[in-house]
Structures are given as C-alpha cells and as structure tokens.
Motif scaffolding. Structure first.
Motif, PDB file in Angstrom:
ATOM      1  N   CYS A  70       0.814  -1.220   0.000  1.00 47.02           N
ATOM      2  CA  CYS A  70       0.000   0.000   0.000  1.00 47.02           C
ATOM      3  C   CYS A  70       0.840   1.259   0.000  1.00 47.02           C
ATOM      4  O   CYS A  70       0.347   2.340   0.337  1.00 47.02           O
ATOM      5  CB  CYS A  70      -0.973  -0.002   1.182  1.00 47.02           C
ATOM      6  N   ASP A  72       4.254   3.502  -2.070  1.00 50.96           N
ATOM      7  CA  ASP A  72       4.552   4.111  -3.359  1.00 50.96           C
ATOM      8  C   ASP A  72       5.276   3.093  -4.225  1.00 50.96           C
ATOM      9  O   ASP A  72       6.415   2.729  -3.947  1.00 50.96           O
ATOM     10  CB  ASP A  72       5.435   5.354  -3.150  1.00 50.96           C
ATOM     11  N   ILE A 132      -8.922  -1.030   2.431  1.00 52.04           N
ATOM     12  CA  ILE A 132      -8.397   0.145   1.744  1.00 52.04           C
ATOM     13  C   ILE A 132      -6.990  -0.103   1.203  1.00 52.04           C
ATOM     14  O   ILE A 132      -6.566   0.541   0.238  1.00 52.04           O
ATOM     15  CB  ILE A 132      -8.390   1.368   2.701  1.00 52.04           C
ATOM     16  N   THR A 133      -6.256  -1.070   1.788  1.00 53.55           N
ATOM     17  CA  THR A 133      -4.829  -1.179   1.469  1.00 53.55           C
ATOM     18  C   THR A 133      -4.532  -1.469  -0.003  1.00 53.55           C
ATOM     19  O   THR A 133      -3.700  -0.777  -0.594  1.00 53.55           O
ATOM     20  CB  THR A 133      -4.131  -2.206   2.375  1.00 53.55           C
ATOM     21  N   LEU A 136      -5.220   1.767  -2.305  1.00 55.67           N
ATOM     22  CA  LEU A 136      -4.395   2.982  -2.262  1.00 55.67           C
ATOM     23  C   LEU A 136      -3.484   3.118  -3.483  1.00 55.67           C
ATOM     24  O   LEU A 136      -3.451   4.181  -4.119  1.00 55.67           O
ATOM     25  CB  LEU A 136      -3.579   3.020  -0.969  1.00 55.67           C
ATOM     26  N   ILE A 139      -5.503   4.034  -6.567  1.00 56.77           N
ATOM     27  CA  ILE A 139      -5.872   5.444  -6.606  1.00 56.77           C
ATOM     28  C   ILE A 139      -4.683   6.281  -7.059  1.00 56.77           C
ATOM     29  O   ILE A 139      -4.824   7.191  -7.899  1.00 56.77           O
ATOM     30  CB  ILE A 139      -6.380   5.889  -5.219  1.00 56.77           C
ATOM     31  N   GLN A 140      -3.509   5.984  -6.520  1.00 54.40           N
ATOM     32  CA  GLN A 140      -2.308   6.710  -6.936  1.00 54.40           C
ATOM     33  C   GLN A 140      -2.059   6.545  -8.438  1.00 54.40           C
ATOM     34  O   GLN A 140      -1.679   7.499  -9.125  1.00 54.40           O
ATOM     35  CB  GLN A 140      -1.104   6.217  -6.133  1.00 54.40           C
ATOM     36  N   TYR A 153     -15.377   4.832   1.159  1.00 57.35           N
ATOM     37  CA  TYR A 153     -14.575   4.172   2.194  1.00 57.35           C
ATOM     38  C   TYR A 153     -15.380   4.089   3.477  1.00 57.35           C
ATOM     39  O   TYR A 153     -15.714   5.108   4.088  1.00 57.35           O
ATOM     40  CB  TYR A 153     -13.291   4.965   2.410  1.00 57.35           C
ATOM     41  N   PHE A 163      -5.280   5.480   7.106  1.00 57.62           N
ATOM     42  CA  PHE A 163      -4.846   6.338   5.991  1.00 57.62           C
ATOM     43  C   PHE A 163      -5.864   7.416   5.622  1.00 57.62           C
ATOM     44  O   PHE A 163      -5.859   7.931   4.508  1.00 57.62           O
ATOM     45  CB  PHE A 163      -4.500   5.496   4.760  1.00 57.62           C
ATOM     46  N   GLU A 166      -4.117  10.624   4.398  1.00 58.13           N
ATOM     47  CA  GLU A 166      -3.648  10.573   3.013  1.00 58.13           C
ATOM     48  C   GLU A 166      -4.812  10.746   2.043  1.00 58.13           C
ATOM     49  O   GLU A 166      -4.717  11.466   1.038  1.00 58.13           O
ATOM     50  CB  GLU A 166      -2.946   9.246   2.729  1.00 58.13           C
ATOM     51  N   LEU A 167      -5.914  10.084   2.328  1.00 59.89           N
ATOM     52  CA  LEU A 167      -7.053  10.104   1.420  1.00 59.89           C
ATOM     53  C   LEU A 167      -7.752  11.460   1.400  1.00 59.89           C
ATOM     54  O   LEU A 167      -8.145  11.953   0.333  1.00 59.89           O
ATOM     55  CB  LEU A 167      -8.048   9.015   1.818  1.00 59.89           C
ATOM     56  N   VAL A 174     -13.260  11.555  -2.502  1.00 56.40           N
ATOM     57  CA  VAL A 174     -13.276  10.549  -1.441  1.00 56.40           C
ATOM     58  C   VAL A 174     -14.505  10.755  -0.568  1.00 56.40           C
ATOM     59  O   VAL A 174     -14.698  11.829   0.007  1.00 56.40           O
ATOM     60  CB  VAL A 174     -11.998  10.641  -0.583  1.00 56.40           C
TER      61      VAL A 174
END
Length: 327
Positions: A70, A72, A132-133, A136, A139-140, A153, A163, A166-167, A174
């Motif tokens: 999850c 980068d 969510i993991t 992520l 989404i990126q 979510y 997170f 971050e979201l 979101v």
C-alpha cells in the motif's frame, strides 16, 4: 482473496524464492492497524510491483501471511504494508503487533498480483476497513494517469479507518462513511446507473463484497473486481480419493477424502509456498498438465476455471480420478 477477472497466472510458488526484508518503520495508522515499512537488509533495490500486489510474509514459526502493498510503487527501496490486529484470527497479526520491532528481519515471498488494475476511463473504488490497502496504489495510479476516479470508504468509526489523512488530502473524490455516523454503506446508491467506461474495485468484508456484487448485477460483465480476505462459501461435492502425478518426476501420490493436495505434497517432501490455506490468496497456485480440477478457491476467474490449466492446491481437488501437476 477473490477476483472477478484477471489473466491466468499459473505460476508455481517456490519456497526457495523467499528472501529477507528488514522492518525500518512501525507506525500506528488507526486503531488496531499497524503500518510497516520494509527494506532490503543490504540496501538493495526491491522487486518492482503493480497496484493490487501483495507480499507473503514468513513469520519465525514458519507461518505465512499475506498483506497488500500500500505504499509508493515507484519507491524502489521501500515496501509498505498495513496489518489489522485480529486477536481471534490465526495468530499472525497478533504476533506482528505484539512482537515485531524495527530492525527485525523476516523472510518473504513475492510480490505477487492476483488483483490487477486494468485500463479504464473511470474507476469506482469501494473499501471496507483494512480493505483500503490494495486500493491505495490503484488510486495513486489513477491520479498519475489522469483517469477519473472516486472512492467510497467505510469502517466502524473514523479512528478505526487507516490512511484517512492521506485520502482526505485528495479532496472531494473521497466519500468517507463511518458506520457509527451513516450506517451501512449504500453501495448501489453511490454507484448509480451502470457505466460501461467504469471499472469497479472493491475490497473488504464479505457483506460489502456481496453488496457490491448485487449493485453491479446490471452492469456490463467483468465491471466488478473484488478481493476477498475470507473464503466464499461454496456448494461442494462429497470428497473422493484421487491420484496426483508430479509430471517432472513421474511420482504418483494418493489424495484421500479429508486431505488436501498441499498437505499430501508436504508429507511427500514437496515444498509449496502457501499462505491462507483457504483458497483466498493464490500463493499455492500450481499449473495443471492433465486432468480436470475441482476448483474450490475464491481467487481464480471464470476464464481461469474454464481453461483448467491451474489450481490452488490448498483447497481444490480433482473431478477426475487422476490429475497431473507441473511439479
């Protein structure tokens, strides 16, 4: 984990492929959710991965547990996973929360991807809790490629949802919907009318996956892709004995009712990397050379099952009295 569509992978897991990762950071990111940042102990670059990928962490007692990446994906020296503490589970998450420390080293397998992100004009992401993991990095990826996307979510309450910081920096795409504030997620209402240009990705508890499947029933085929952490219930025939031939050596083994192929292979000294033992992760996938599998997993797609050229040996059996595996 289960997936509504994906290219057959049919790669045999090999314990010898496992290597080591050092824990370089522990971070509490929500109630009972611990994020771990992992790196190569020698500082080498890590294997690349794609959104939807997971790692098989091999704990000191030999237990293997699977966690979605999850972080980068463009950081070649760091992996990030998040682990939900589940005291009543099989013990892996409890050990990680209670015992694992920065500087500790664990063996791992992978990365592997049984939940691939396919090209689309638009994406609708639906997450429940720790689900969510895997979403992520998707989404990126959507952000990087300029694709339209939105996220629903849900969780028990905001402090339990990882997170969020971050979201919420991503803005109005979101929709955060804690159950103690809004009740159960209205998946059908949030998705709206079917859109052939949208792909829907959903990860979370079984009830959420069922709601997503019902909401997408009128959408084009293969719109919905899901990842499942608990095996789906299935109608199963009475177990029968069958023989397994290892095609590379010609060795023949007998699998009796109540035994799994995985356990019979292990007893015979044939090591296959496995994780969930429930048919949800795909780690123990093996190529089929001959015979017809009785698929009992929650991973393979309809196309994979129709091809009949791979199977998950932790739960699946044979419809024929003999099956040959690429081992």
């Amino acid at each position: 984990m289960t997936h509504a569509l994906g290219a057959p992978t049919c790669a045999t897991a090999d314990p010898a492929s496992a290597s080591a990762l050092r824990v370089v950071r522990r971070e509490q990111v929500a109630e009972d959710v611990l994020a771990l940042t992992l790196a190569d102990p020698a500082g080498n670059r890590l294997a690349p991965w794609t959104p939807g990928s997971h790692l098989d962490l091999i704990l000191p007692d030999g237990v293997v547990r699977q966690y979605s990446l999850c972080g980068d994906r463009w950081d070649g020296h760091r992996y990030r996973i998040a682990v939900l503490r589940e005291p009543h589970s099989r013990g892996g998450s409890e050990w990680i929360h209670a015992e694992l420390r920065e500087g500790d080293v664990l063996a791992h397998g992978g990365p592997r991807n049984n939940f691939p992100m396919v090209p689309a004009d638009r994406y609708a992401f639906i997450a429940g809790g720790i689900g969510i993991t895997p979403l992520l990095p998707m989404i990126q990826q959507a952000v990087r490629t300029g694709r339209e996307w939105r996220l629903l979510y849900g969780g028990r309450r905001r402090p339990s949802m990882a997170f969020l910081d971050e979201l919420e920096r991503l803005g109005g795409r979101v929709d955060v919907a804690p159950q103690d504030e809004v009740g159960l997620l209205d998946v059908a209402g949030w998705l709206g009318a079917p859109d052939p240009a949208t792909r829907v990705y959903c990860c979370g508890p079984a009830g959420l996956l069922d709601a997503a499947a019902a909401a997408c029933a009128g959408w084009p085929p293969y719109t919905l892709r899901t990842e499942r952490f608990v095996a789906a219930s299935q109608d199963r025939a009475v177990d029968q004995s069958f023989a397994v031939t290892l095609s590379r050596s010609g060795r023949r083994l007998e699998v009796r009712p109540g035994q799994s192929i995985l356990d019979v292979l292990a007893t015979a000294g044939i090591g296959i990397l496995s994780s969930c033992r429930q048919g949800t992760c795909g780690t123990c996938e093996v190529a089929v050379v001959a015979g017809t599998p009785d698929h009992r997993d929650s991973v393979l797609t309809d196309a994979d099952r129709a091809a009949g050229d791979c199977m998950l040996v932790c739960v699946s059996r044979a419809r024929t009295d003999h099956i040959s595996l690429d081992l």
